[in-house]
Design an enzyme around this catalytic site. Structure first.
Site, PDB file in Angstrom:
ATOM      1  CE  LYS A  52      -3.826  -2.522   2.082  1.00 45.56           C
ATOM      2  NZ  LYS A  52      -4.685  -2.742   3.115  1.00 45.56           N
ATOM      3  CD  GLN A  96      -3.471  -4.599   6.434  1.00 45.39           C
ATOM      4  OE1 GLN A  96      -3.893  -3.529   5.753  1.00 45.39           O
ATOM      5  NE2 GLN A  96      -4.026  -5.653   5.846  1.00 45.39           N
ATOM      6  CG  ASP A 119      -9.621  -0.394   4.572  1.00 40.94           C
ATOM      7  OD1 ASP A 119      -9.259  -0.913   3.496  1.00 40.94           O
ATOM      8  OD2 ASP A 119      -9.083  -0.584   5.493  1.00 40.94           O
TER       9      ASP A 119
END
Ligand code: GUN
Length: 294
Positions: A52, A96, A119
């Protein structure tokens, strides 16, 4: 049979994003800024987050990585989220997953300001997506839809079977595939651990989206001739011939299933690269205030 090249599509989209960012910067706007919180040292999470950060560089974004050890308290993590919510330089951020057992994952997700939830995991974004309102779409389902669009895989009126009902893939991709939209407009069946006659159901499918995390689960006898197969599985399987000691295995027995298909995604190089690309797209939308305003 067409192998869907997710890496190629993802590289192209990142170049498109990069060009748009340079235009924004030339107009005096700031670079999009994505932050990521990583707790502990899980190998998979370390790799995803490193990818990422690298994708941010490719897109011309600023990135910030915030690390905590496994024993971080829930309070400390929630405080960090609050700071990011309030930091006007941060356009979007992610935490995460998975998180250590002592931390309530849902509480963490709901602490993120939906306007910065790139997200797309916050219930506000999930809810808006399910009724077709502007939102940050969850990255993997959005990446799958983008691949179906770019490869012009027919979906309208087709039978789509989703294997797996997770909150981050199975449920949202089923929602998108049934939406009155192209790609979408499919007749969707979601199968899970309690499903009976799973093989027969799969055999009816024009499109199978496999997101179970069970290597090689979808075998040739489950697949109709000409079906399109999207493999979301990325399980690490021990492999002594590999430098890092493992290989990534999809949910589909690729070798035997591929010859029967119209389209198929490989693992790696299919859905995986698209997931990160969707995150970059959401971050650009956040920087532009395109979903919730500035
Ligand atoms: N863990 C596995 N996939 C994801 C993802 O897309 N986002 C986050 N935050 N964690 C994940």
């Amino acid at each position: 049979m067409t192998i869907i090249d997710g890496k190629k599509v993802a590289d192209q989209i990142k170049m498109e994003i990069g060009a748009e960012v340079e235009k924004m910067v030339a107009q005096g706007l700031k670079r999009p800024h994505l932050a990521a919180i990583l707790v502990g040292h899980d190998g998979g999470s370390e790799t995803y987050v490193a990818h990422k950060v690298r994708a941010c560089e490719q897109c011309g974004f600023t990135s910030t990585l915030i690390r905590f050890e496994d024993d971080v308290t829930e309070k400390k993590l929630l405080d960090a989220i609050k700071s990011l919510n309030e930091d006007s330089d941060i356009d979007g951020f992610i935490v995460q997953l998975p998180l250590p057992k002592h931390i309530d994952e849902q509480k963490v997700i709901e602490a993120i300001d939906p306007k910065k939830d790139v997200d797309g995991f916050h219930p506000i974004n999930v809810g808006r997506m399910s009724i077709g309102l502007p939102c940050y779409m969850s990255a993997t389902p959005a990446g799958i839809i983008e691949l179906l669009a770019r490869y012009e895989v027919p979906t309208k009126g087709r039978r789509c079977v989703v294997l797996g009902r997770s909150n981050i893939v199975g449920k949202p991709v089923a929602t998108l595939m049934m939406q009155k939209h192209n790609p979408g407009d499919a007749t969707v069946t979601v199968c899970h651990s309690a499903t009976k006659d799973l093989k027969e159901i799969c055999h009816e499918a024009d499109i199978i989206i496999a997101a179970l995390g069970k290597p090689g689960f979808v075998t040739a006898d489950m697949v109709k001739d000409g079906a399109a197969i999207i493999d979301v599985g990325t399980t690490r399987v021990p492999d002594s011939t590999k430098k890092n000691g493992f290989r990534l295995s999809g949910d589909v027995d690729f070798e035997n299933v591929a010859p029967k298909c119209s389209f198929i995604t490989p693992v790696p190089g299919g859905v995986g690269p698209m997931t990160i690309c969707s995150l970059m797209k959401n971050t650009l939308l956040a920087a532009k205030g395109a979903v919730y305003g500035k």
